[in-house]
Structure formats: structure tokens, C-alpha cells
Design a protein around this motif. Structure first.
Motif, short mmCIF file in Angstrom:
data_model
loop_
_atom_site.label_atom_id
_atom_site.label_comp_id
_atom_site.label_asym_id
_atom_site.label_seq_id
_atom_site.Cartn_x
_atom_site.Cartn_y
_atom_site.Cartn_z
N GLU A 9 3.46 12.21 3.47
CA GLU A 9 3.82 12.56 4.53
C GLU A 9 4.09 10.73 5.45
N VAL A 10 2.73 10.19 5.69
CA VAL A 10 3.07 9.27 6.33
C VAL A 10 3.72 8.00 6.00
N GLY A 11 3.95 7.84 4.23
CA GLY A 11 4.93 7.28 4.26
C GLY A 11 6.31 7.56 3.68
N LEU A 57 0.52 -0.91 -0.41
CA LEU A 57 -0.09 -0.17 0.03
C LEU A 57 0.82 0.87 0.67
N PRO A 58 1.03 2.41 -1.26
CA PRO A 58 1.42 3.33 -0.88
C PRO A 58 1.12 4.17 -0.57
N LEU A 59 1.49 4.84 0.70
CA LEU A 59 0.87 5.38 2.18
C LEU A 59 0.72 6.52 1.54
N LYS A 118 10.34 19.06 7.88
CA LYS A 118 9.09 19.32 8.18
C LYS A 118 8.21 18.62 8.29
N TYR A 119 6.78 18.72 8.82
CA TYR A 119 6.06 18.06 8.74
C TYR A 119 4.88 18.47 9.06
N GLN A 120 4.02 18.60 8.08
CA GLN A 120 2.35 19.33 8.52
C GLN A 120 1.20 18.98 9.96
N GLY A 153 -4.31 6.19 2.55
CA GLY A 153 -4.18 7.37 3.17
C GLY A 153 -5.32 8.60 3.49
N SER A 154 -6.53 7.97 3.09
CA SER A 154 -7.28 9.16 3.04
C SER A 154 -7.42 9.66 4.58
N ALA A 155 -7.42 9.07 5.60
CA ALA A 155 -6.95 9.21 6.64
C ALA A 155 -6.36 10.58 7.06
#
Length: 504
Positions: free
Chosen positions: A182-184, A158-160, A195-197, A172-174
Motif C-alpha cells: 500500500e505504501v509503495g 527499498l521495496p515498500l 481504496k486503501y486499508q 514496511g513492517s510499520a
């Protein structure tokens, strides 16, 4: 006649498995080791799945424990080639619904087990993908269950990413609004972003060098960084108290001083907490603990509160109720929780409790002494209750066999009309018998782990008397499956055309 006998045998086999699935966890008990538990459970799962596969899947709708629920899901997915298309469709609905109510850490552990077993068919990937799509915040999972999510994403390919379509979009819809991938990146390329949003992902990045970031993380994750920044556990718990779960506050209350709202705790969990306290502290906090236990019992009883008439309970607080190092005081905690629940279910002023030790103060019970069940059952029956509920591991030893004889004589000589309903609830799995230990053939016995399941278990115990065939049991299971699956409007067979979860 042979068919009827075969139906009775089948019903007994399924009920035996249900009792095991409610009580056994593969952990050490007072009278059995962990390896014996695991061997016994391995045999039961394989035997029932091979011989009664539809009923094996249907037990997911019953009040079985999380360990066996995950084990059933794993077994069904590993043996998917042995099921028909119709069976797969029914199993898929049950699996989707059960995964939705399992703790997330248990589900991620299940995914790791499936990867280790090399189970990666289309059906498994669809179930995994749709469960991840239903998670409220995948960024939170990436921080708190990092290893589990990483394993699941790799196993199902699964590509996150966020904002995509199809499988990638579902996974990744969550995390909408967190930036694509970002999660991936957090899981598989942590050095790629500065930096992450998503606030939790960025807090985890900053926590490696910034002490203030700890207080933006979940408590269990922040604990891992606390030593690096020389932050004490008490200070950490005090600052993170608003973000801690109820169980985290309860677990750390004594060591950190952070208060927990006991009235909101599950009944059995609260009973185990009370038993973990020293006797002097229980006395000092009697009003608080008793009030919380009764509040939880009333909440659990719900509409059945006060409807059971005259109720008597025989509750086992003998030394064997101390459980084991892995299940410390679990049998006694279940008995204490059942005591307060039965008090709430009985008519006002119509409840009496008899502890095997002779204790009269339920809040101060402790594992002690032999198990004179026969004597206590005589005491309880003397009051002619409408219901007698016995909560015990079934090891009647003072003297041995007296309880079974008392119940036999009571049913065959003194109460042939059945004015008193007797049910035995056993919180301990007996590895040698592949079942819970019984007191008498005339008394229905069911396994119990959490007192919250008591009303449903009293209902299913009627099938354990040896006089009920497969037809009645199938009807009961079908009814429970219907209620279980229909309770979730988004529960469906993963991969079935035209049944995508929209708007969840």
C-alpha cells in the motif's frame, strides 16, 4: 612538553567545534550573513572530521543542535572510507541513536542530501532501512513526509511492502495490516488502487474530492487541501484541534483561536512564544504565561531544582538580542528561558537577575539599547553569589571591554579562592572567530541554543578555560557517549551480524 601542548591545542579545537555545533545553524545572525555562517561551518566540520574523527563523531552525544547533528551524520557517511572498522562500528551506534531523536523531517532532509551527494553504500542503506523500520507508522510518514519517504525508498532501493522478510519486510513492517504494497503504491503508483486499508492513505485519496476527508488528515497536510474545498483556516484548526501537535497549536493559537496547553511546552519554545506577543497581551496574560514558564522551568530543572545555592544572572536584552529575520528574537528568548530555569535551580529566594537594559520585569523585556555588561556584572557580584551566569552574545560596548576587565580584576584580586563560579553562555556564533565571542580568558564560555541544555553546558564550560588537556576531555566525551548510546537498548551498528532490532 610538546605533547602536552599538542593535547591542549586539540582540546581547544574540539571545544571550539562544540560551541559552533551548539549555536550555529547556517542562518543569518544580527552581525553575520547566512553565507558567512555556512562557509565558517563548512571549514569547521571538515577540519575537525579530518583531524579528530573519533571526537567529531562523539559530539553527536552532546547537546548540539539538529542542523549540525544532521551535518555530522552526513559527513561521517560521506567519508566512510577514511574510517577503520572499529571507528565505523562506534559511529554507527552514535548515528543510529541520534537519528532516533532527530525530528523526522530533518532525517528525511538528510536522506535527500545523501542522495544528492551520491552516497549509497551498504552502511548508508542499512542505516536508512533500520531507521524506517523503527518508524511507528510508515503510512503516516507517506502522507506527511511524502517527498522525503519517496526519495529515501528510491535511494536505498527499498521495496515498500508489508508482511515480507529481510529488507523489504523491515521497510514496511510499520504498516502491518495495511495491505501488501500500500505504501509503495501510494508513493509510486497512486492511481493503481481505488481504496486503501490504511485510514490516512485513504483519507488523502478522498481529500482530493471529499471535504470531510480533510478532518482525518494531519493538520499540515489538510491545510494544502483546505483552499480547494473553501475551508477557512480557523474552521480547519477548530475541527482538527485534537489531532494537532503541541507546536501546531502554539503556532496557530493567535490566528485561529485554538487554545494550546502552554504548561506542556518546552521552555525555550515557550519563552519565544511569550516574546512574540505584544506587550499589552503579555500584561493581560501575565499569570498564565508566568505560571507556564515556571512550570516548564521546574520540569527542566528536575532533580537539580533548588540545589545551586545563591545564583545571580546577567542577561542580555540589548538591541542585538533581536537576532535576525531568520532567528527572530532567538538570543533574547534563550536569555528569558535561562532566567526562569536559573530561578528554579537556585535555592528558594536566592536568585537575582540583572538585565542589561535595567529591566525589572522579565516578562516585558524587549530588545533595546546598548550592552553595558560590565556595569551589570558589578551589580551582580556585589551580592557575592555562589554562581554567576552571564547569558550574552559577548559584544560588551558600554563602554567596550569593561566586562572583561571587571572579571579579570575580580578573579585575580578580589576572589582568588574562587568563591564565586562564573560562567558565560553565548547564544550567538561568531563567524570571524569560528567560535562564540568570549568576555575574558579567565571565564569559561560555552555556546547555548536552548535553555534546557544549560546544566550540561555549565558542566562542559569548565573545559573551555584553556587549562584542560585532551585526556580529561576524552574521558568526559566517553562518559557522555556511553550514557547516550546505552539510553537506547536497540541502538547498534547497522549491518552488524546478530544485532537485528527485534520487537521494536
Amino acid at each position: 612538553m610538546a605533547e602536552t601542548f599538542a593535547d591542549l591545542i586539540a582540546a581547544e579545537d574540539v571545544l571550539l567545534f562544540v560551541n559552533a555545533a551548539v549555536t550555529a545553524t547556517g542562518q543569518r545572525e544580527f552581525r553575520s550573513e547566512a553565507h558567512a555562517q555556512r562557509l565558517s561551518l563548512d571549514f569547521l566540520h571538515e577540519y575537525v572530521c579530518v583531524n579528530y574523527r573519533p571526537l567529531y563523531a562523539a559530539t553527536l552525544a552532546l547537546d548540539i543542535n539538529d542542523h549540525n547533528a544532521a551535518r555530522i551524520v552526513e559527513t561521517l557517511l560521506r567519508t566512510a572510507g577514511e574510517a577503520s572498522a572499529e571507528e565505523k562500528r562506534a559511529e554507527g551506534r552514535l548515528i543510529a541513536r541520534r537519528l532516533a531523536i532527530l525530528p523526522p523531517q530533518r532525517v528525511y532532509r538528510l536522506f535527500r542530501a545523501l542522495r544528492a551527494a551520491r552516497v549509497n553504500n551498504r552502511r548508508t542503506r542499512a542505516i536508512l532501512r533500520d531507521w524506517l523500520a523503527g518508524r511507528p507508522d510508515l503510512g503516516h510518514d507517506a502522507v506527511k513526509y511524502r517527498r522525503g519517504l519517496k526519495t529515501a525508498a528510491r535511494h536505498a532501493h527499498l521495496p515498500l511492502v508489508t508482511g515480507g522478510a529481510g529488507a523489504a519486510g523491515s521497510a514496511g513492517s510499520a504498516g502491518k495490516g495495511n495491505g501488501a504494497g500500500e505504501v509503495g503504491d501510494f508513493l509510486f503508483a497512486p492511481g493503481r488502487r481505488t481504496k486503501y486499508q490504511h485510514p490516512l492513505l485513504d483519507a488523502h485519496r478522498r481529500a482530493h474530492y471529499e471535504q470531510g476527508a480533510l478532518y482525518d488528515l494531519p493538520f499540515t497536510v489538510a491545510e494544502g487541501f483546505a483552499a480547494r474545498h473553501a475551508v477557512g483556516r480557523e474552521d480547519l484548526a477548530e475541527r482538527l484541534a485534537p489531532r494537532m501537535t503541541r507546536l501546531e497549536r502554539l503556532r496557530t493559537q493567535r490566528s485561529t483561536g485554538v487554545g494550546a496547553d502552554l504548561s506542556a511546552m518546552p521552555l525555550t519554545r515557550l519563552a519565544l512564544y511569550a516574546l512574540s506577543l505584544p506587550l499589552d497581551e503579555r500584561v493581560r496574560r501575565r499569570a498564565e504565561l508566568t505560571g507556564a514558564l515556571r512550570t516548564a522551568a521546574r520540569r527542566t530543572a528536575g532533580p537539580y531544582r533548588g540545589t545551586w545555592g545563591r545564583v545571580a544572572a546577567v542577561l542580555d536584552d540589548s538591541y542585538s538580542s533581536s537576532g535576525s529575520g531568520e532567528r527572530r528574537r532567538r538570543p533574547l528568548g534563550t536569555a528569558l528561558a535561562c532566567h526562569f530555569l536559573l530561578e528554579s535551580l537556585a535555592a528558594p529566594g536566592a536568585y537575582t537577575a540583572w538585565w542589561t537594559s535595567g529591566a525589572v520585569d522579565a516578562l516585558l523585556v524587549r530588545p533595546w539599547g546598548p550592552t553595558p555588561l560590565g556595569t551589570r556584572i558589578l551589580d551582580a557580584l556585589e551580592h557575592a553569589p555562589e554562581r554567576l551566569v552571564i547569558v550574552s552574545d559577548g559584544w560588551d560596548n558600554a563602554p567596550p571591554g569593561l566586562a572583561g576587565e571587571v572579571l579579570r580584576v575580580w578573579r585575580s584580586r578580589l576572589d582568588r579562592e574562587g568563591r564565586t563560579t562564573v560562567v558565560h553562555l553565548n547564544p550567538v556564533y561568531d563567524t570571524d572567530g569560528f567560535d562564540v565571542r568570549r568576555l575574558a580568558p579567565s571565564v569559561p564560555t560555552a555556546g547555548i541554543r536552548d535553555a534546557e541544555d544549560l546544566p550540561a553546558l555549565v558542566e562542559i564550560a569548565q573545559f573551555a578555560e584553556g587549562r584542560t588537556g585532551m585526556a580529561e576531555l576524552r574521558e568526559y566525551l566517553d562518559r557522555r557517549v556511553g550514557l547516550f548510546v546505552d539510553d537506547d537498548p536497540f541502538c547498534y551498528f547497522p549491518g552488524e551480524p546478530g544485532t537485528a532490532r527485534e520487537g521494536r
